[in-house]
Design a protein around this motif. Structure first.
Motif, PDB file in Angstrom:
ATOM      1  N   GLY A 113       0.248   3.784  -2.826  1.00 40.80           N
ATOM      2  CA  GLY A 113      -0.289   5.063  -2.380  1.00 40.80           C
ATOM      3  C   GLY A 113       0.554   6.229  -2.870  1.00 40.80           C
ATOM      4  N   GLY A 114       1.875   6.064  -2.822  1.00 43.68           N
ATOM      5  CA  GLY A 114       2.762   7.105  -3.343  1.00 43.68           C
ATOM      6  C   GLY A 114       2.560   7.346  -4.832  1.00 43.68           C
ATOM      7  N   ILE A 136      -2.328  12.491  -8.381  1.00 42.90           N
ATOM      8  CA  ILE A 136      -3.181  13.578  -7.905  1.00 42.90           C
ATOM      9  C   ILE A 136      -2.377  14.866  -7.752  1.00 42.90           C
ATOM     10  CG2 ILE A 136      -4.562  14.355  -5.930  1.00 42.90           C
ATOM     11  CD1 ILE A 136      -5.242  11.299  -5.529  1.00 42.90           C
ATOM     12  N   ALA A 137      -1.134  14.748  -7.304  1.00 38.25           N
ATOM     13  CA  ALA A 137      -0.311  15.930  -7.051  1.00 38.25           C
ATOM     14  C   ALA A 137       0.199  16.601  -8.322  1.00 38.25           C
ATOM     15  CB  ALA A 137       0.872  15.556  -6.162  1.00 38.25           C
ATOM     16  N   ARG A 183       0.823  -1.212   0.000  1.00 37.15           N
ATOM     17  CA  ARG A 183       0.000   0.000   0.000  1.00 37.15           C
ATOM     18  C   ARG A 183       0.855   1.258   0.000  1.00 37.15           C
ATOM     19  NH1 ARG A 183      -3.480  -2.988   3.334  1.00 37.15           N
ATOM     20  NH2 ARG A 183      -2.565  -2.103   5.189  1.00 37.15           N
ATOM     21  N   THR A 184       2.033   1.186   0.590  1.00 35.56           N
ATOM     22  CA  THR A 184       2.900   2.365   0.680  1.00 35.56           C
ATOM     23  C   THR A 184       3.337   2.833  -0.704  1.00 35.56           C
ATOM     24  OG1 THR A 184       3.684   1.700   2.850  1.00 35.56           O
ATOM     25  CG2 THR A 184       5.044   3.271   1.640  1.00 35.56           C
ATOM     26  N   LEU A 210      -0.215   6.721  -6.581  1.00 38.87           N
ATOM     27  CA  LEU A 210      -1.523   7.367  -6.758  1.00 38.87           C
ATOM     28  C   LEU A 210      -1.489   8.823  -6.298  1.00 38.87           C
ATOM     29  CD1 LEU A 210      -3.723   4.386  -5.541  1.00 38.87           C
ATOM     30  CD2 LEU A 210      -3.471   5.191  -7.905  1.00 38.87           C
ATOM     31  N   LEU A 211      -0.791   9.086  -5.215  1.00 39.44           N
ATOM     32  CA  LEU A 211      -0.650  10.460  -4.736  1.00 39.44           C
ATOM     33  C   LEU A 211       0.065  11.331  -5.780  1.00 39.44           C
ATOM     34  CD1 LEU A 211      -1.223  12.315  -2.339  1.00 39.44           C
ATOM     35  CD2 LEU A 211       1.016  11.698  -1.440  1.00 39.44           C
ATOM     36  N   GLY A 212       1.060  10.758  -6.444  1.00 37.02           N
ATOM     37  CA  GLY A 212       1.755  11.479  -7.506  1.00 37.02           C
ATOM     38  C   GLY A 212       0.818  11.846  -8.658  1.00 37.02           C
TER      39      GLY A 212
END
Length: 142
Positions: A52-53, A59-60, A48-49, A55-57
């Motif tokens: 998640g990173g 969005i960011a 997940r780590t 997927l966060l990228g």
């Protein structure tokens, strides 16, 4: 009509390719968004780590663009919301039936010379081209 931006396209393609290489190099995983998102909710904390990173990228990235350029990227969707939702649903069904998404097959699978991915990529590209042709030229929509 969409503006031709070869340098922006080249830079974006290079970043997508780099992310695919890094996901394979560091995690031994294909950078297919459907697999990354699906695995985020069902795997161990270490999986997940990195997912998640990633997927966060996604969005960011537009927020970073906005901060660097001082303006939001202009996004226009010239179709009714119902068609956008229907299209998203059909893409999800296709992702399940095709065993992966366009990024997994088109970027990573074709690069690995996977026959399954080459056939999937040809299929979704041909379907997309045919759909746009019918919608724009035969039905006169958008």
């Amino acid at each position: 009509m969409t503006e031709f931006t070869p340098f922006a396209g080249l830079a974006g393609g290079a970043m997508i390719g780099l992310s695919a290489v890094l996901a394979m190099l560091f995690f031994g995983r294909i950078a297919g968004i459907s697999g990354i998102l699906g695995g985020f909710f069902s795997l161990s904390a270490s999986e997940r780590t990195w997912r998640g990173g990633f997927l966060l990228g996604l969005i960011a990235a537009p927020l970073i663009y906005w901060a660097m350029m001082g303006e939001k990227p202009e996004i226009t969707i010239p179709v009714p919301l119902l068609l956008v939702v229907l299209g998203g649903f059909l893409v999800g069904v296709g992702t399940i039936l095709g065993g992966g998404c366009t990024s997994g097959h088109g970027v990573c699978g074709v690069a690995r010379l996977s026959h399954r991915s080459v056939i999937a990529t040809i299929s979704f590209m041909a379907t997309g081209i045919a759909t746009v042709f019918v919608m724009r030229h035969l039905l006169g929509m958008w």
